[in-house]
Scaffold this motif. Structure first.
Motif, mmCIF file in Angstrom:
data_model
loop_
_atom_site.group_PDB
_atom_site.id
_atom_site.type_symbol
_atom_site.label_atom_id
_atom_site.label_comp_id
_atom_site.label_asym_id
_atom_site.label_seq_id
_atom_site.Cartn_x
_atom_site.Cartn_y
_atom_site.Cartn_z
ATOM 1 N N ASP A 150 38.557 40.022 42.508
ATOM 2 C CA ASP A 150 40.097 40.448 41.421
ATOM 3 C C ASP A 150 41.945 39.837 40.976
ATOM 4 O O ASP A 150 41.722 40.389 40.183
ATOM 5 N N ILE A 151 41.653 38.859 41.449
ATOM 6 C CA ILE A 151 41.912 37.566 40.908
ATOM 7 C C ILE A 151 42.059 37.394 40.144
ATOM 8 O O ILE A 151 42.709 37.405 38.794
ATOM 9 N N ASN B 90 42.964 40.531 37.925
ATOM 10 C CA ASN B 90 43.707 41.342 37.419
ATOM 11 C C ASN B 90 44.653 39.824 36.652
ATOM 12 O O ASN B 90 46.410 40.598 36.293
ATOM 13 N N TYR B 91 44.965 38.986 37.073
ATOM 14 C CA TYR B 91 45.649 37.531 37.005
ATOM 15 C C TYR B 91 45.140 36.419 35.877
ATOM 16 O O TYR B 91 45.253 35.510 36.338
ATOM 17 N N GLU C 240 48.592 36.337 45.978
ATOM 18 C CA GLU C 240 47.016 37.056 46.002
ATOM 19 C C GLU C 240 46.291 35.782 46.742
ATOM 20 O O GLU C 240 45.714 35.887 47.130
ATOM 21 N N MET C 241 46.511 34.684 45.943
ATOM 22 C CA MET C 241 45.303 33.439 46.434
ATOM 23 C C MET C 241 46.029 33.066 47.778
ATOM 24 O O MET C 241 44.517 32.693 47.934
ATOM 25 N N LYS D 283 44.728 41.714 50.616
ATOM 26 C CA LYS D 283 44.904 40.606 50.125
ATOM 27 C C LYS D 283 43.918 40.593 48.845
ATOM 28 O O LYS D 283 42.983 41.046 49.534
ATOM 29 N N PHE D 284 43.796 40.253 47.640
ATOM 30 C CA PHE D 284 42.408 40.748 46.843
ATOM 31 C C PHE D 284 41.758 39.301 47.175
ATOM 32 O O PHE D 284 42.207 38.200 47.502
ATOM 33 N N ALA E 188 40.946 30.285 40.346
ATOM 34 C CA ALA E 188 39.754 31.452 41.011
ATOM 35 C C ALA E 188 39.028 31.461 40.614
ATOM 36 O O ALA E 188 38.331 31.694 42.058
ATOM 37 N N ALA F 165 50.502 36.447 41.754
ATOM 38 C CA ALA F 165 48.913 35.500 42.105
ATOM 39 C C ALA F 165 48.322 34.637 42.414
ATOM 40 O O ALA F 165 48.480 34.717 43.392
ATOM 41 N N ALA G 271 46.294 30.724 38.866
ATOM 42 C CA ALA G 271 46.376 30.590 40.099
ATOM 43 C C ALA G 271 44.666 31.770 39.282
ATOM 44 O O ALA G 271 43.669 31.488 40.024
ATOM 45 N N GLY G 272 44.879 32.462 38.315
ATOM 46 C CA GLY G 272 43.590 33.282 37.849
ATOM 47 C C GLY G 272 42.867 32.054 37.385
ATOM 48 O O GLY G 272 41.448 31.995 37.462
#
Length: 255
Positions: free
Chosen positions: A121-122, A125-126, A83-84, A116-117, A135, A80, A131-132
């Motif tokens: 999407d983060i 998915n997370y 991706e962030m 990358k997301f 986000a 995550a 991190a989710g």
């Protein structure tokens, strides 16, 4: 008349009496302990199947938790965060970009780019990772800057943080969104909440000032005066303190 004791006769010493009694008591105690131990052994023997099940379940839960953290959660946190990185770059660039370019950069931050997301999407998915959660904050602020106020409210409301700065900024961001949706009462509530959430020289006077200005718009002069007085007395070195005099007269004139 004097009383004489017969020679050769000694009365039993108190210590001797106690030793007999103590011996008897000790024997009783040991007998009781033996009986209790036997009963405990019998209970364990009868219920050992259930005891083993309870111990087994507890072990599985503990090992499962440790395994989940080590083999699932920790790698997911790393994914995550990876991706962030790109989404955060787009977001930071959008803040510094001219108005003609900022919207497209905020949209890239939200939807992703370069393989990358984006923040959306983060979150999907997370969502269970740190991190989710973060986000949600970035997505909310991106939507706030692109005038999608209800989406901003939804994300910022889902953001959970004890951070000294981000927590109040998220609450204040919800206030900004409500103000843009022409719901000043709700905006005022969130500005006051943001000011109370943490006390520091940055967010507290910032949202006290927003609360004061909104209160004046609502005709609540007394409340506005209270917020402005707090800024003046508690945060005299803040940028907001320089604007107190502008609004204080308006607030007092309304009462």
């Amino acid at each position: 008349m004097a009383t004489y004791k017969k020679r050769g006769h000694k009365p039993k010493a108190k210590d001797d009496q106690h030793s007999v009694e103590d011996g008897s008591t000790t024997a009783e105690v040991f007998n009781t302990l033996d009986e209790g131990a036997s009963k405990t052994e019998e209970w364990v023997a009868r219920n050992q199947k259930y005891i083993y099940i309870i111990i087994g379940v507890a072990a599985v839960v503990i090992l499962g938790y440790l395994g989940y953290n080590e083999f699932i959660q920790e790698p997911k946190e790393a994914e995550a965060a990876n991706e962030m990185f790109q989404a955060q770059q787009y977001f930071d660039e959008a803040l510094d970009a001219p108005a003609t370019e900022s919207d497209s950069l905020f949209n890239l931050a939200l939807t992703g780019g370069q393989g990358k997301f984006g923040f959306e999407d983060i979150v999907k998915n997370y969502g269970s990772t740190k991190a989710g959660n973060l986000a949600h904050y970035y997505a909310g602020m991106a939507y706030l800057n692109t005038n999608e106020y209800q989406k901003a409210i939804d994300h910022l409301d889902d953001f959970d943080s004890d951070d000294e700065i981000l927590g109040p900024l998220a609450k204040g961001g919800i206030g900004d969104a409500f103000l843009q949706l022409e719901q000043p009462e709700e905006a005022l509530d969130y500005y006051v909440e943001a000011a109370k959430l943490r006390t520091n020289n940055f967010t507290t006077p910032k949202f006290l000032m927003k609360a004061a200005v909104t209160a004046i718009q609502l005709g609540k002069g007394g409340a506005a005066e209270d917020y402005l007085t707090r800024i003046k007395e508690e945060f005299p070195d803040s940028p907001e303190a320089n604007r107190v005099a502008i609004y204080l007269g308006q607030a007092q004139a309304m009462q």
